[in-house]
Structure formats: structure tokens, C-alpha cells
Design a protein around this motif. Structure first.
Motif, PDB file in Angstrom:
ATOM      1  N   GLY B  49       3.562   3.249  -2.818  1.00  0.00           N
ATOM      2  CA  GLY B  49       3.702   4.298  -3.819  1.00  0.00           C
ATOM      3  C   GLY B  49       3.043   5.561  -3.294  1.00  0.00           C
ATOM      4  N   LEU B  64       1.745   7.133  -8.314  1.00  0.00           N
ATOM      5  CA  LEU B  64       3.123   7.123  -8.779  1.00  0.00           C
ATOM      6  C   LEU B  64       3.916   6.100  -7.982  1.00  0.00           C
ATOM      7  CD1 LEU B  64       5.226   8.711 -10.605  1.00  0.00           C
ATOM      8  CD2 LEU B  64       5.667  10.104  -8.584  1.00  0.00           C
ATOM      9  N   VAL B  65       4.597   5.237  -8.682  1.00  0.00           N
ATOM     10  CA  VAL B  65       5.510   4.292  -8.039  1.00  0.00           C
ATOM     11  C   VAL B  65       6.892   4.474  -8.647  1.00  0.00           C
ATOM     12  CG1 VAL B  65       6.170   1.853  -7.871  1.00  0.00           C
ATOM     13  CG2 VAL B  65       3.825   2.548  -7.343  1.00  0.00           C
ATOM     14  N   ARG B  66       7.874   4.586  -7.778  1.00  0.00           N
ATOM     15  CA  ARG B  66       9.267   4.693  -8.233  1.00  0.00           C
ATOM     16  C   ARG B  66       9.956   3.376  -7.933  1.00  0.00           C
ATOM     17  NH1 ARG B  66      13.616   5.253 -10.419  1.00  0.00           N
ATOM     18  NH2 ARG B  66      14.881   7.148 -10.424  1.00  0.00           N
ATOM     19  N   THR B  67      10.264   2.623  -8.990  1.00  0.00           N
ATOM     20  CA  THR B  67      11.045   1.404  -8.811  1.00  0.00           C
ATOM     21  C   THR B  67      12.518   1.774  -9.024  1.00  0.00           C
ATOM     22  OG1 THR B  67      11.097   0.664 -11.110  1.00  0.00           O
ATOM     23  CG2 THR B  67       9.090   0.172  -9.852  1.00  0.00           C
ATOM     24  N   TRP B  72       6.434   4.659 -12.542  1.00  0.00           N
ATOM     25  CA  TRP B  72       5.148   4.223 -13.067  1.00  0.00           C
ATOM     26  C   TRP B  72       4.116   5.270 -12.657  1.00  0.00           C
ATOM     27  CZ3 TRP B  72       3.951  -0.916 -15.054  1.00  0.00           C
ATOM     28  CH2 TRP B  72       5.074  -1.749 -15.174  1.00  0.00           C
TER      29      TRP B  72
END
Ligand SMILES: [Zn+2]
Lengths: 199, 86
Positions: B49, B64-67, B72
Motif C-alpha cells: 500500500g 492507503l490501500v487500493r483493493t 482503505w
């Protein structure tokens, strides 16, 4: 059932069929890092195991190196989709470090110098599946790859193999780590492609 | 490699979530109290992330995590996010 075609049984280590779903093969060793690389003087380095009762066992750097070591050759699978096959390590099995620890815990939270954490079931650290590794490819483990020592747990995505490992807490209740608390899968089995929560 | 970038690399990922440019937004580190615009944070992107840290104490300000189907965002490292309006 149709007979196997020639070559099917011989595992071609360069073919994508040997990789978990969604992974590609790389021959270099990408460096992933969520922060500055910690520099830990070896005379102040320590590895600890703390049980759910608060009992702490400590190993200094010299004490770690004095333990029997193993030399696993393992495949690495990063959640960012690269895989690196047949990597050579040296380190101490978690079976050795946890062997006489008195615990009823089912979970482990791994803590690193620099503040990183990752969680996993305690049983995944046992039975020859995990090491505290301090040599890579015949050399001291470079700091960018987690030296002086990192967790090596190759059957899970590489974010579980915490770099700059400092200790393990044994817990009755599971506690999500740095990436597990932000959308990544709690367990992270690459063969089941458990990248994100809900996978 | 492991070097950080400045917080301007957060412009796109934060705009995707909030629809505005947040690089001029103000943060205050819960670790050391240092105030900084998002653009001034030290951002590590070679990771699962994006991790933005305080330049004063390395504390994590935001993550920040982009799935595939969600973003998120963890803002626990800043006491507040001051977003300039109008
Ligand atoms: Zn700070």
C-alpha cells in the motif's frame, strides 16, 4: 484418465504452472518497504518471545547465532504479484525458538524494529514452516531485505515474512497487523490467492 | 528503491477517494506534533500500500490501500485533516 504427457511430471521451475495464481516470475529480488530501513547495532539487537501470560524469553544476537541453524531453499511469493523461486537462506527454525515455550495461544503477532507488525496463526510458525533468517544466498542478510534478521515464512505471501524482526507475541485472540488491518487478507495463502479481505 | 517520495504522489490516490486535491490539506503528527501539508509527507510506495510518514519522527501519518473494489484509508497518525475550502 488420459496418460500424463511427457514432461508433465517433471516440474519446470521456470514455467508459470509452478507459480500460484496471478503471480509472475522474477529473477531479481525487489525491495518493498513501508518505511525507512531500521539500522540495529548487533550489540543491542534482541529477539523476544512473549507469551499470553507476559512471560518473555530473550535471545541476543550471539545467542541466536549459537542455536542450531537450518538452510532452507524456498520460493517467495509477494502479494504485489512477483514470485522468486529457489532462494537460499540460513536461520533458526521457530520450532527451536518456541519449542519449550509454555503457551495456550492460537495466534501470533510478529513485531519488527521500525514498528511493522503482521499476524498469523501460531501453528503456521511451527513444524518446519518458519525461520528467523539471518543469511541470504550465502551472505549476511542485507538490511534492505530485512537484516540483521527477518522472519521467513514462505508458505504465506511475503508481507508475513516480517523484515527486521524484533519479537513475537503469543495471543489468545487474533490481532490484525499492519497490512491485515488495511484491506489485506488475514491469512494470505498465495495458492488460494488470498490477497485481500474477502478473497 | 526504499527511498521515499514527497506527498504530491498522494494527489491521485486521494482524489480518487475524495474527488478533490488534498495535497494542500494540513496534518498534525500524533507522534511529535509537527504540522505539515500532505505534500510535505514522506511517502513510501514500494509496498503493498501507500504509507505517508512524518518528516520529523517517521510516525505513520496515513496509509492507503487500493483493493480491486475498495480504497482503505487509515488517518490515525494525524490529529486532524484540515481541508482548505473556498
Ligand atoms: Zn512526527
Amino acid at each position: 484418465m488420459a496418460p500424463f504427457t511427457p514432461g508433465f511430471l517433471g516440474r519446470d521451475r521456470s514455467a508459470d504452472t509452478t507459480l500460484p495464481p496471478g503471480q509472475y516470475l522474477t529473477h531479481d529480488f525487489p525491495v518493498l518497504s513501508a518505511g525507512p530501513t531500521p539500522r540495529i547495532p548487533l550489540d543491542r539487537w534482541e529477539f523476544t518471545v512473549m507469551t499470553e501470560a507476559g512471560v518473555v524469553r530473550r535471545w541476543s544476537w550471539a545467542e541466536l547465532l549459537a542455536l542450531p541453524s537450518e538452510t532452507p531453499t524456498v520460493d517467495l511469493h509477494c502479494v504485489t504479484k512477483w514470485s522468486k523461486l529457489s532462494t537460499d537462506w540460513e536461520g533458526v527454525s521457530l520450532d527451536t525458538l518456541l519449542g519449550d515455550v509454555d503457551t495456550a495461544a492460537d495466534y501470533a503477532l510478529v513485531r519488527s524494529y521500525g514498528g511493522y507488525t503482521t499476524n498469523l496463526p501460531l501453528e503456521d510458525l511451527l513444524d518446519g514452516k518458519a525461520w528467523i533468517a539471518y543469511r541470504y544466498d550465502g551472505e549476511e542478510l542485507p538490511s534492505e531485505h530485512g537484516g540483521p534478521a527477518r522472519l521467513l515464512i514462505p508458505h504465506l505471501y511475503l508481507w508475513k515474512s516480517a523484515k527486521w524482526v524484533r519479537g513475537i507475541e503469543l495471543l489468545i485472540e487474533d490481532e490484525p497487523g499492519f497490512w491485515e488491518s488495511l484491506g489485506y487478507h488475514n491469512y494470505g495463502d498465495p495458492w488460494r490467492e488470498q490477497r485481500y479481505q474477502g478473497d | 528503491m526504499t527511498d521515499y517520495l514527497d506527498g504530491n504522489v498522494l494527489a491521485g490516490p486521494l482524489r480518487e477517494v475524495f474527488g478533490v486535491d488534498l495535497t494542500t490539506a494540513g496534518t498534525r503528527c500524533v507522534g511529535c506534533g509537527q504540522a505539515a501539508h500532505v505534500a510535505e509527507l514522506r511517502v513510501f510506495t514500494d509496498a503493498p500500500g501507500i504509507v505517508a510518514r512524518c518528516s520529523g519522527c517517521d510516525n505513520v501519518i496515513m496509509r492507503l490501500v487500493r483493493t480491486p473494489d475498495a480504497a482503505w484509508l487509515d488517518l490515525r497518525g494525524t490529529t486532524a485533516l484540515r481541508v482548505p475550502l473556498g
